[in-house]
Design a protein around this motif. Structure first.
Motif, mmCIF file in Angstrom:
data_model
loop_
_atom_site.group_PDB
_atom_site.id
_atom_site.type_symbol
_atom_site.label_atom_id
_atom_site.label_comp_id
_atom_site.label_asym_id
_atom_site.label_seq_id
_atom_site.Cartn_x
_atom_site.Cartn_y
_atom_site.Cartn_z
ATOM 1 N N ALA A 318 -2.353 17.376 -18.940
ATOM 2 C CA ALA A 318 -2.334 16.858 -19.538
ATOM 3 C C ALA A 318 -1.451 16.853 -21.031
ATOM 4 O O ALA A 318 -0.627 16.149 -21.972
ATOM 5 C CB ALA A 318 -2.557 15.478 -18.814
ATOM 6 N N PRO A 319 -2.441 16.802 -21.469
ATOM 7 C CA PRO A 319 -2.965 16.331 -23.106
ATOM 8 C C PRO A 319 -1.902 17.774 -23.541
ATOM 9 O O PRO A 319 -1.325 17.558 -24.509
ATOM 10 C CB PRO A 319 -4.233 16.742 -23.678
ATOM 11 C CG PRO A 319 -5.154 16.685 -22.563
ATOM 12 C CD PRO A 319 -3.884 16.367 -21.405
ATOM 13 N N ALA A 320 -1.913 19.254 -22.997
ATOM 14 C CA ALA A 320 -0.977 20.230 -23.621
ATOM 15 C C ALA A 320 0.593 19.551 -23.515
ATOM 16 O O ALA A 320 1.382 19.879 -24.055
ATOM 17 C CB ALA A 320 -0.941 21.294 -22.718
ATOM 18 N N SER A 324 3.382 18.422 -26.001
ATOM 19 C CA SER A 324 4.754 18.702 -26.337
ATOM 20 C C SER A 324 5.873 17.642 -26.906
ATOM 21 O O SER A 324 6.834 17.615 -27.091
ATOM 22 C CB SER A 324 5.242 19.857 -25.272
ATOM 23 O OG SER A 324 6.564 20.251 -25.035
ATOM 24 N N ASN A 325 5.736 16.998 -25.289
ATOM 25 C CA ASN A 325 6.240 16.166 -25.368
ATOM 26 C C ASN A 325 6.594 15.240 -26.037
ATOM 27 O O ASN A 325 7.403 14.136 -26.629
ATOM 28 C CB ASN A 325 6.128 14.808 -24.335
ATOM 29 C CG ASN A 325 6.507 15.524 -22.903
ATOM 30 O OD1 ASN A 325 7.594 15.997 -22.573
ATOM 31 N ND2 ASN A 325 6.057 15.592 -21.255
ATOM 32 N N LEU A 326 5.646 14.216 -27.033
ATOM 33 C CA LEU A 326 5.135 13.478 -27.927
ATOM 34 C C LEU A 326 5.649 13.888 -29.075
ATOM 35 O O LEU A 326 5.941 13.805 -30.427
ATOM 36 C CB LEU A 326 3.908 13.142 -28.722
ATOM 37 C CG LEU A 326 3.561 12.694 -27.377
ATOM 38 C CD1 LEU A 326 3.703 11.725 -25.542
ATOM 39 C CD2 LEU A 326 2.391 11.085 -27.561
ATOM 40 N N ALA A 327 6.349 15.122 -29.490
ATOM 41 C CA ALA A 327 6.874 15.821 -30.693
ATOM 42 C C ALA A 327 7.968 15.399 -30.629
ATOM 43 O O ALA A 327 8.614 15.260 -32.806
ATOM 44 C CB ALA A 327 6.707 17.703 -30.213
ATOM 45 N N VAL A 363 -2.898 14.141 -27.812
ATOM 46 C CA VAL A 363 -2.147 15.500 -29.301
ATOM 47 C C VAL A 363 -2.796 16.262 -29.620
ATOM 48 O O VAL A 363 -2.530 17.639 -29.365
ATOM 49 C CB VAL A 363 -0.923 14.734 -30.248
ATOM 50 C CG1 VAL A 363 -0.457 15.782 -30.790
ATOM 51 C CG2 VAL A 363 -0.512 14.106 -29.442
ATOM 52 N N MET A 364 -3.928 16.525 -30.092
ATOM 53 C CA MET A 364 -4.771 17.550 -30.798
ATOM 54 C C MET A 364 -5.341 18.540 -29.868
ATOM 55 O O MET A 364 -5.402 19.771 -30.581
ATOM 56 C CB MET A 364 -6.060 16.188 -31.893
ATOM 57 C CG MET A 364 -6.039 15.543 -33.026
ATOM 58 S SD MET A 364 -4.651 17.058 -34.433
ATOM 59 C CE MET A 364 -6.014 17.818 -34.682
ATOM 60 N N ILE A 365 -5.875 17.617 -28.607
ATOM 61 C CA ILE A 365 -6.615 18.490 -27.201
ATOM 62 C C ILE A 365 -5.683 19.713 -27.051
ATOM 63 O O ILE A 365 -5.614 20.955 -26.283
ATOM 64 C CB ILE A 365 -6.984 18.000 -26.392
ATOM 65 C CG1 ILE A 365 -8.309 17.341 -27.044
ATOM 66 C CG2 ILE A 365 -7.367 18.896 -25.196
ATOM 67 C CD1 ILE A 365 -9.189 15.684 -26.032
ATOM 68 N N GLY A 366 -4.632 19.222 -27.023
ATOM 69 C CA GLY A 366 -2.843 19.760 -26.418
ATOM 70 C C GLY A 366 -2.954 20.904 -27.318
ATOM 71 O O GLY A 366 -2.214 21.876 -26.833
ATOM 72 N N THR A 367 -1.749 19.882 -28.437
ATOM 73 C CA THR A 367 -2.033 21.508 -29.214
ATOM 74 C C THR A 367 -2.963 22.344 -29.668
ATOM 75 O O THR A 367 -2.977 23.716 -29.437
ATOM 76 C CB THR A 367 -2.124 21.327 -30.639
ATOM 77 O OG1 THR A 367 -0.814 19.763 -30.733
ATOM 78 C CG2 THR A 367 -1.196 21.972 -31.916
ATOM 79 N N TYR A 368 -4.089 22.060 -29.498
ATOM 80 C CA TYR A 368 -5.337 23.270 -29.557
ATOM 81 C C TYR A 368 -5.328 24.123 -28.132
ATOM 82 O O TYR A 368 -5.523 25.317 -28.240
ATOM 83 C CB TYR A 368 -6.691 22.664 -29.263
ATOM 84 C CG TYR A 368 -8.250 23.618 -29.242
ATOM 85 C CD1 TYR A 368 -8.337 24.059 -30.516
ATOM 86 C CD2 TYR A 368 -8.640 23.874 -28.376
ATOM 87 C CE1 TYR A 368 -9.594 24.716 -30.549
ATOM 88 C CE2 TYR A 368 -9.519 24.830 -27.496
ATOM 89 C CZ TYR A 368 -10.415 24.915 -29.165
ATOM 90 O OH TYR A 368 -11.680 25.789 -29.100
ATOM 91 N N TYR A 378 -7.854 28.619 -21.708
ATOM 92 C CA TYR A 378 -8.114 27.190 -21.282
ATOM 93 C C TYR A 378 -6.422 27.087 -20.670
ATOM 94 O O TYR A 378 -6.711 27.083 -19.170
ATOM 95 C CB TYR A 378 -7.217 26.326 -22.662
ATOM 96 C CG TYR A 378 -8.913 26.721 -23.005
ATOM 97 C CD1 TYR A 378 -10.318 25.950 -22.996
ATOM 98 C CD2 TYR A 378 -9.449 27.119 -24.187
ATOM 99 C CE1 TYR A 378 -11.414 25.934 -23.457
ATOM 100 C CE2 TYR A 378 -10.223 26.858 -24.841
ATOM 101 C CZ TYR A 378 -11.534 26.219 -25.074
ATOM 102 O OH TYR A 378 -13.304 26.552 -25.492
ATOM 103 N N TYR A 379 -5.179 26.514 -21.364
ATOM 104 C CA TYR A 379 -3.573 26.445 -20.478
ATOM 105 C C TYR A 379 -3.539 27.675 -18.943
ATOM 106 O O TYR A 379 -3.400 26.799 -17.946
ATOM 107 C CB TYR A 379 -2.590 26.107 -21.602
ATOM 108 C CG TYR A 379 -2.155 25.921 -20.382
ATOM 109 C CD1 TYR A 379 -1.356 24.744 -20.172
ATOM 110 C CD2 TYR A 379 -0.506 26.762 -20.478
ATOM 111 C CE1 TYR A 379 -0.580 23.440 -19.381
ATOM 112 C CE2 TYR A 379 1.159 25.811 -20.032
ATOM 113 C CZ TYR A 379 0.698 24.463 -19.569
ATOM 114 O OH TYR A 379 1.664 24.066 -18.543
ATOM 115 N N LEU A 380 -3.603 28.233 -18.921
ATOM 116 C CA LEU A 380 -3.510 29.284 -18.322
ATOM 117 C C LEU A 380 -4.145 29.432 -17.000
ATOM 118 O O LEU A 380 -3.899 29.108 -16.026
ATOM 119 C CB LEU A 380 -3.096 31.126 -18.537
ATOM 120 C CG LEU A 380 -1.739 31.329 -19.260
ATOM 121 C CD1 LEU A 380 -1.420 32.770 -19.013
ATOM 122 C CD2 LEU A 380 -0.481 30.850 -18.356
#
Length: 490
Positions: A318-320, A324-327, A363-368, A378-380
């Motif tokens: 969700a943060p990832a 992207s969406n909030l950029a 946003v910081m977690i998602g960007t990380y 993490y993401y994959l």
């Protein structure tokens, strides 16, 4: 006439059809309740003039025998995540100050085509990120319920807290919500109402401000299962503007709810019996099992072995997607703009001023987790486990028709009780996130009160695009529970 705002949608439609009262009367009763209880902070924007004009138009149509659709004259609240043409849409964020969309979300457009009346835009956690409705730029929403002998203000749940409070406090006959990890079902449980998260793709996401695109889904929040079925029948449908919308016929949900549960196989997942689960929640869960069994359902214990990974997986994916969406919110095209010494500085100043603490954290977690070097770790990995969570449900639904669980691990808590501990706040989603990760339909139905007089809910999860069975089982729980309690003074 002042009690008209207490009616269900079904009862209100009957009264309008028999001309017992008018849509104007019904809408005015809701507007008066909104004015009386502004201290709950349920609405960001009230659209009184628009509501009354729409209601009068509905009355004219009925007088001419030309009622428009299934919700003609019914006053609703709209979560402020749905873009509404010409009406301020903020997503609960400072960064969207002054944003008046030039278009209408597909779901809200469907409601207006059916003749519904918009009372206003409902408060919510900023960009739908939260489990308490405490992250809104416009201040927290207050739950109309109180603990026995205690006047502590309680959260309504989130992110659709304004929607839940508006329905529970009799300000609106129903409301729209969105559910990314439990944001319809958790606030519904906290406020003693019904909340349905449909299958991913059942309702269009077009025109809804995005949080996590692979998880977000719009759904209805109502006071009864029947009203929920009526609302879903209008909100759902294929939309070519949304590439994730599924081209399937919309069933007659209202007709389906009275089918009963005789012969239905109900799964009870052993992994949801968490350490430290409230004894009152556990007891209610057992009561729910008994209610369904008494009505002819067959109860089976099932296993969903990857459940324990659901929360960490959700709070990576969700943060990832949010980062992207909030950029797109950069101060250039719409909303807030804070001047800077350069273009980059303007971006930084605008986003720092426009986004709240929780949004910045995610946003910081998602960007990380999307960054080089951490994407695979993490993401994959989270996406692979998400596939296993879906497989757990797919395997379970070979043997059962619906799954019964608690909606939340506790009743509503105080406004200040968990706000400084994000991990404790995230744990509120422990029973709901699996449904979003698997893209399945889930409903929360009020089923009882705890020892302090606060509502508790039971959740039913169904196969993809089988909202009919979920609603049918939900109606069985509703009938057995006979939940008639409402917040004192409302």
């Amino acid at each position: 006439m002042n009690e008209l705002n207490h009616l269900t949608i079904a009862a209100a439609l009957q009264g309008l059809a028999t001309k017992t009262f008018t849509a104007y009367d019904l809408t005015m009763a809701c507007l008066m309740q909104m004015e009386k209880h502004r201290e709950l902070n349920a609405f960001v924007t009230e659209t009184q003039d628009l509501a009354l004009q729409t209601a009068m138009n509905s009355d004219i149509r009925r007088a001419q025998g030309q009622a428009m659709g299934a919700l003609d004259g019914i006053p609703l609240g709209i979560k402020d995540l749905f873009c509404t043409e010409g009406v301020l849409t903020t997503a609960g964020s400072h960064i969207l100050d002054g944003f008046h969309p030039t278009y209408e979300s597909t779901v809200s457009a469907n409601l207006w085509k059916a003749g519904a009346v918009m009372l206003g835009k409902l408060n919510m956690d900023e960009f739908a990120m939260g489990s308490s409705n405490g992250t809104s730029y416009y201040g927290p929403v207050t739950n109309p319920w109180r603990r026995k002998g205690d006047n502590t203000r309680l959260v309504p749940g989130g992110s659709s807290g304004g929607s839940a409070t508006a329905v529970a406090a009799r300000m609106a006959l129903a409301a729209t919500g969105t559910d990314t990890g439990g944001s319809i079902r958790q606030p519904a449980a906290f406020t003693g109402i019904v909340g349905l998260k449909p299958t991913y793709g059942r309702c269009s996401r077009w025109g809804i401000v995005a949080f996590a695109s692979s998880l977000d889904q719009a759904g209805p929040m109502c006071r009864t299962v029947e009203d929920t079925a009526i609302m879903l029948g209008v909100m759902a449908g294929y939309d070519p503007k949304d590439s994730t919308s599924v081209d399937l016929p919309v069933p007659d949900y209202r007709k389906a709810i009275e089918g009963g549960v005789k012969g239905l196989k109900v799964g009870v997942p052993k992994e949801y019996r968490l350490d430290g689960l409230s004894p009152e929640i556990a007891k209610l869960w057992e009561q729910g099992v008994a209610w369904l069994k008494e009505q002819g359902a067959e109860i089976k214990e099932i296993t969903l072995p990857h459940t324990k990974y659901a929360l960490p997986v959700y709070y990576i994916i969700a943060p990832a997607e949010a980062s992207s969406n909030l950029a797109r919110y950069d101060g250039v095209r719409f909303g807030l703009r804070v001047p800077g010494e350069s273009l980059d500085d303007m971006y930084e100043q605008t986003r720092a001023a426009g986004f709240g603490k929780e949004v910045r954290r995610r946003v910081m977690i998602g960007t990380y987790v999307l960054s080089a070097g951490y994407y695979d770790a993490y993401y994959l990995r989270a996406q692979r486990i998400r596939a296993l969570i879906l497989k757990d449900f797919t395997d379970a639904f070979k043997d059962v028709d619906v799954v019964l669980t608690p909606s939340t691990p506790s009743a509503a808590f105080g406004l200040e009780e968990k706000f400084d501990d994000p991990v404790a706040m995230y744990l509120n989603d422990v029973f709901t996130v699996t449904v979003n990760l698997a893209g399945l339909p889930g409903i929360s139905v009020p089923a009882g009160l705890d020892s302090r007089g606060l509502p508790l809910g039971l959740q039913l999860i169904g196969r993809a695009f089988d909202e009919e069975t979920v609603l049918r089982a939900g109606r069985a729980i509703e009938r057995a529970a006979n939940f008639t309690a409402k917040p004192e003074g409302f």
